[in-house]
Design a protein around this motif. Structure first.
Motif, PDB file in Angstrom:
ATOM      1  N   ALA A  99       0.832  -1.206   0.000  1.00 26.27           N
ATOM      2  CA  ALA A  99       0.000   0.000   0.000  1.00 26.27           C
ATOM      3  C   ALA A  99       0.867   1.257   0.000  1.00 26.27           C
ATOM      4  O   ALA A  99       0.569   2.215  -0.724  1.00 26.27           O
ATOM      5  N   MET A 100       1.932   1.254   0.790  1.00 29.73           N
ATOM      6  CA  MET A 100       2.806   2.433   0.831  1.00 29.73           C
ATOM      7  C   MET A 100       3.524   2.651  -0.496  1.00 29.73           C
ATOM      8  O   MET A 100       3.780   3.791  -0.888  1.00 29.73           O
ATOM      9  N   ALA A 101       3.841   1.586  -1.197  1.00 30.63           N
ATOM     10  CA  ALA A 101       4.603   1.709  -2.430  1.00 30.63           C
ATOM     11  C   ALA A 101       3.727   2.022  -3.636  1.00 30.63           C
ATOM     12  O   ALA A 101       4.116   2.789  -4.511  1.00 30.63           O
ATOM     13  N   ARG A 102       2.526   1.452  -3.711  1.00 32.48           N
ATOM     14  CA  ARG A 102       1.736   1.527  -4.940  1.00 32.48           C
ATOM     15  C   ARG A 102       0.523   2.444  -4.883  1.00 32.48           C
ATOM     16  O   ARG A 102       0.087   2.930  -5.904  1.00 32.48           O
ATOM     17  N   PRO A 106      -4.217   9.960   1.460  1.00 31.41           N
ATOM     18  CA  PRO A 106      -3.844  11.136   2.244  1.00 31.41           C
ATOM     19  C   PRO A 106      -2.873  10.778   3.367  1.00 31.41           C
ATOM     20  O   PRO A 106      -2.942   9.690   3.937  1.00 31.41           O
ATOM     21  N   TYR A 107      -1.981  11.708   3.657  1.00 30.36           N
ATOM     22  CA  TYR A 107      -0.993  11.569   4.731  1.00 30.36           C
ATOM     23  C   TYR A 107      -0.001  10.423   4.498  1.00 30.36           C
ATOM     24  O   TYR A 107       0.560   9.880   5.445  1.00 30.36           O
ATOM     25  N   LYS A 108       0.215  10.103   3.240  1.00 32.22           N
ATOM     26  CA  LYS A 108       1.155   9.025   2.938  1.00 32.22           C
ATOM     27  C   LYS A 108       2.584   9.405   3.367  1.00 32.22           C
ATOM     28  O   LYS A 108       3.277   8.604   3.996  1.00 32.22           O
ATOM     29  N   LYS A 109       3.024  10.619   3.023  1.00 34.60           N
ATOM     30  CA  LYS A 109       4.384  11.038   3.373  1.00 34.60           C
ATOM     31  C   LYS A 109       4.584  11.151   4.883  1.00 34.60           C
ATOM     32  O   LYS A 109       5.594  10.659   5.400  1.00 34.60           O
ATOM     33  N   PRO A 110       3.666  11.778   5.638  1.00 38.09           N
ATOM     34  CA  PRO A 110       3.890  11.812   7.099  1.00 38.09           C
ATOM     35  C   PRO A 110       3.926  10.418   7.723  1.00 38.09           C
ATOM     36  O   PRO A 110       4.717  10.171   8.649  1.00 38.09           O
ATOM     37  N   ILE A 111       3.110   9.501   7.247  1.00 37.43           N
ATOM     38  CA  ILE A 111       3.137   8.135   7.773  1.00 37.43           C
ATOM     39  C   ILE A 111       4.476   7.482   7.458  1.00 37.43           C
ATOM     40  O   ILE A 111       5.099   6.841   8.315  1.00 37.43           O
ATOM     41  N   PHE A 112       4.944   7.676   6.214  1.00 39.61           N
ATOM     42  CA  PHE A 112       6.227   7.096   5.814  1.00 39.61           C
ATOM     43  C   PHE A 112       7.354   7.645   6.675  1.00 39.61           C
ATOM     44  O   PHE A 112       8.191   6.889   7.192  1.00 39.61           O
ATOM     45  N   TYR A 113       7.403   8.961   6.858  1.00 37.68           N
ATOM     46  CA  TYR A 113       8.474   9.565   7.644  1.00 37.68           C
ATOM     47  C   TYR A 113       8.380   9.184   9.118  1.00 37.68           C
ATOM     48  O   TYR A 113       9.399   9.043   9.789  1.00 37.68           O
ATOM     49  N   VAL A 117      11.370   7.498  11.215  1.00 33.57           N
ATOM     50  CA  VAL A 117      11.856   8.046  12.481  1.00 33.57           C
ATOM     51  C   VAL A 117      11.834   6.973  13.568  1.00 33.57           C
ATOM     52  O   VAL A 117      12.777   6.845  14.355  1.00 33.57           O
ATOM     53  N   VAL A 118      10.764   6.180  13.627  1.00 32.93           N
ATOM     54  CA  VAL A 118      10.694   5.117  14.627  1.00 32.93           C
ATOM     55  C   VAL A 118      11.802   4.092  14.405  1.00 32.93           C
ATOM     56  O   VAL A 118      12.384   3.575  15.365  1.00 32.93           O
ATOM     57  N   MET A 119      12.135   3.811  13.154  1.00 30.90           N
ATOM     58  CA  MET A 119      13.186   2.835  12.863  1.00 30.90           C
ATOM     59  C   MET A 119      14.582   3.351  13.227  1.00 30.90           C
ATOM     60  O   MET A 119      15.513   2.562  13.369  1.00 30.90           O
ATOM     61  N   MET A 120      14.728   4.673  13.382  1.00 27.16           N
ATOM     62  CA  MET A 120      16.042   5.226  13.733  1.00 27.16           C
ATOM     63  C   MET A 120      16.448   4.873  15.156  1.00 27.16           C
ATOM     64  O   MET A 120      17.639   4.842  15.469  1.00 27.16           O
ATOM     65  N   PHE A 121      15.514   4.633  16.043  1.00 26.62           N
ATOM     66  CA  PHE A 121      15.824   4.354  17.443  1.00 26.62           C
ATOM     67  C   PHE A 121      16.028   2.860  17.654  1.00 26.62           C
ATOM     68  O   PHE A 121      15.294   2.043  17.097  1.00 26.62           O
TER      69      PHE A 121
END
Length: 140
Positions: A99-102, A106-113, A117-121
């Motif tokens: 779903a994220m790729a194809r 709405p709010y696709k970019k904020p969800i992706f970012y 950010v969560v994966m950075m920790f």
């Protein structure tokens, strides 16, 4: 016509010093594993001897057999839990990744970012809240 390459003394010294340094690091990395294997092949009496040697006098695999007998059920339980966790994770993550790729929503970019950010920790940070939750629920 083939050209002849000449090696200088400095080139040979560099070549040998690189090989010696590599052999040293391989010894430092593999040495503890080899010693642990050597100790695991010793009999119980040899464990408590004061002598330090690499090759056991009377090698035996009895320690390995006892360990496998004791740990076979816990290892299988861990295998089942790990396999179930991986399958469940894939069942949840693959449709989300698709779903994220194809898809556009709405709010696709904020969800992706926010996912990035969560994966950075590091996940070790979660130990404190999980332990707090366990203590709160009386599961300690």
């Amino acid at each position: 016509m083939a050209t002849k390459t000449t090696t200088t003394r400095a080139d040979r010294i560099l070549w040998w010093s690189q090989r010696l340094l590599l052999a040293f690091f391989i010894f430092i990395i593999l040495g503890p594993f080899i010693y642990a294997l050597s100790v695991s092949l010793r009999s119980s009496e040899e464990w408590f001897s004061q002598a330090v040697y690499l090759i056991p006098k009377n090698p035996t695999v009895q320690n390995w057999v006892e360990s496998i007998n004791v740990l076979s059920q816990p290892l299988m339980n861990s295998f089942y839990v790990a396999t179930g966790t991986a399958v469940l994770s894939m069942l949840i993550v693959i449709p989300g990744a698709y779903a994220m790729a194809r898809l556009q929503f709405p709010y696709k970019k904020p969800i992706f970012y926010s996912i990035i950010v969560v994966m950075m920790f590091p996940y070790i940070i979660l130990i404190i809240p999980i332990a707090d939750l366990w203590y709160g629920l009386g599961l300690y």
